[in-house]
Each structure stands twice: as C-alpha cells, then as structure tokens.
Design an enzyme around this catalytic site. Structure first.
Site, PDB file in Angstrom:
ATOM      1  CE  LYS A 167    -142.880   3.701  38.831  1.00  0.00           C
ATOM      2  NZ  LYS A 167    -142.593   4.907  38.092  1.00  0.00           N
ATOM      3  CD  GLU A 215    -146.797   9.685  40.248  1.00  0.00           C
ATOM      4  OE1 GLU A 215    -146.129  10.502  39.576  1.00  0.00           O
ATOM      5  OE2 GLU A 215    -146.314   8.631  40.720  1.00  0.00           O
TER       6      GLU A 215
END
Length: 310
Positions: free
Chosen positions: A173, A180
C-alpha cells in the site's frame, strides 16, 4: 461473520456499512457519538468503550481497526491486546508504516493473537464501488477472514489478495500511494501546461471528457478530475497547497534504503512541498483530486503556508 469496527471515519463507517449490507454482524465503536449513531442506523451494534467491544464478540474475535496511523493505532492495538484472548485477530486497515506492522505482528503473536495488515484503497467511494485490499498475514488467518474481504472488495474474486507475510500488505500500500503521487503529478503538470497555452483557449473539462474514453491515460483519477473541472475548471476556490499523508515519504526513504531509483515518486513528493511555497494551478489540480477520491480537506481561498485557511 461477526467483527468489530473501531474507527468510523471517512472509510471506517462506509466499510462497516458495506459489511452490514452484505449480511455480516458489526459491533461499531468510535470516539464520535454521531459516527456510532450512523452505524447503528445501518444495523450495527454500538459499543460504548473499547472494553465493551471485546465483551460483545464471540470467540474467536475479529477486531478491525480503522484509526489514524501512528499513536492512535499504536494505542488502540495495545489496549486491544490486553482485552482479547488467544486465537483472536486484530486487523489494521489503516495506513500504518509496514515496519510498525511487522513489529506489532510479532508482539501480538507472543500473546497468542493474530494480526493482519490490510492496505486499503478506495477512499470515500468504497461504499458503492468496493475497496482494493493488499493483505499481509498468515495464510490460514487470511483464509478465515475471506468472507469479509469478499464483501468489501469490488467483487468477491477481484480487487483483493494476500500479498505476503505480516507487514507486506502495508508495504504494498505504501508503494501504491507512492505511485499515486507520481500519477497525480503527471496529470497536474499536463493540465498546467495546457492552461498556460492561452492562445488556444483550451477547455480543461472538455479535454478530460475526451481522454476518459478510449485514451491510454484514462483512469479513475482522470474521472474525478473531470468532476472537479465540471464545477470550476479554474479551481478558483481551491488553494494551491497539497498535503502528504506519509506514504510518499516512506516510499522515497525505502527506495533509498534499497538502492532503487524512484525519481518520479521522489519528485512528486518534492512538488507537494513546493506547493506550500507558491501558487500553482498544478497543485490545485492535485488538491482537488485528493479531495474527491479520499475526502482529504481542501484549503479554500488564498491563505499561504503557515496561515489558517478560512
């Protein structure tokens, strides 16, 4: 299945709601009484304290923690470890540092407790669209929790999976969020470049609509950028100030430790720091995106770094 959800914030309440609608039983706890009331309206049982949580679940217990990373998560897990029994499981679905997750897994294992770290993506739209989950932990424990993951995911057979042992879920993550950063920065710079070409009078919303269909750069980030531009493509009420929640910094530090070049992620992080010192249309684009996928606050008006937004 039966579980407790501790932390009913931007994601926790929606996750509890999605689980309830899938037929699972949820005991809900949060410091904010209104959040607990909302969970009760969806069918959850309300717990008054964390101690109540343990008493309201049948063994083997499952407690899913969705509180801010750092001290809030540390304190919550420490409290739970003194209340739960051997065979019970704590799931951390927040944005914890993977090294903390590895340490916590070891500490809980010594107490006979299971620990699963779940890197969770989906933001404030996960209730309707489902969550992407990167899971770390023992195989047998993950298998036991499978019905929960299937209910939370976009579909039972996609959008989630065990990626490795304890800590690996939050590690993946972390990298996800670093990527991102880079994607958002690339979009933002592109729109900034087009806006600067004033002689063409380009319509940013129209361009996002063109790119959203068939283009190789179509994505959910582009979809939510289109939404922001539909309201105001000048983003006149958004301050060019972009926060970072930690994972980008952790990704850059890990890249340095592993001797892996990560210039795009590194520069994207640095550009967020730059945003706090100058007015930038690109920074406004990123800020608007973060608000729409994660509910992250947007600074309004024209306050600068060090001042309070009105």
């Amino acid at each position: 299945m039966e579980l407790a959800m501790i932390g009913l914030g931007k994601m926790g309440l929606n996750m509890a709601t999605r689980l309830l609608r899938a037929g699972h039983s949820v005991v809900a706890y949060d410091l904010a009484e209104e959040a607990v009331r909302q969970a009760r309206l969806e069918g959850a049982q309300a717990a008054g304290t964390i101690r109540d949580v343990a008493g309201m679940l049948a063994a083997p217990r499952v407690v899913w923690v969705m509180v801010p990373s750092g001290d809030p998560t540390e304190d919550t897990i420490a409290t739970l470890s003194s209340l739960l029994s051997a065979g019970d499981c704590i799931v951390d679905g927040g944005n914890s540092n993977y090294k903390d997750s590895m340490r916590r897994a070891g500490m809980l294992k010594d107490l006979g407790l299971h620990f699963v770290d779940v890197g969770t993506s989906g933001g404030i739209r996960g209730l309707a669209e489902g969550y992407s989950m990167m899971i770390g932990g023992d195989v047998d424990v993950v298998v036991r929790l499978r019905p929960l993951f299937e209910a939370l995911a976009p579909a039972p057979d996609r959008g989630w999976g065990r990626v490795g042992p304890s800590g690996s879920g939050h590690f993946v993550k972390m990298v996800h969020n670093g990527i991102e950063y880079g994607l958002m920065q690339a979009y933002a710079e592109g729109f900034d470049l087009m806006k600067a070409k004033e002689e063409f009078g380009l319509d940013m919303h129209q361009i996002t609509q063109i790119w959203r269909f068939g283009s190789v750069i179509r994505s959910w980030l582009l979809d939510i950028t289109a939404e922001a531009f539909a309201e105001d493509q000048e983003l006149s009420d958004v301050e060019a100030w972009v926060a970072d929640s930690g994972e980008g910094r952790w990704s850059v530090a890990e890249a340095i430790d592993l001797n892996v070049p990560a210039p795009v992620i590194t520069l994207a992080l640095e550009m967020r720091l730059v945003s706090r010192h100058k007015d930038s249309y690109a920074a406004k684009v990123i800020s608007a995106m973060r608000n729409r996928f994660g509910g992250h606050p947007v600074r309004r008006g024209h306050t600068r770094s060090g001042e309070q937004a009105g």
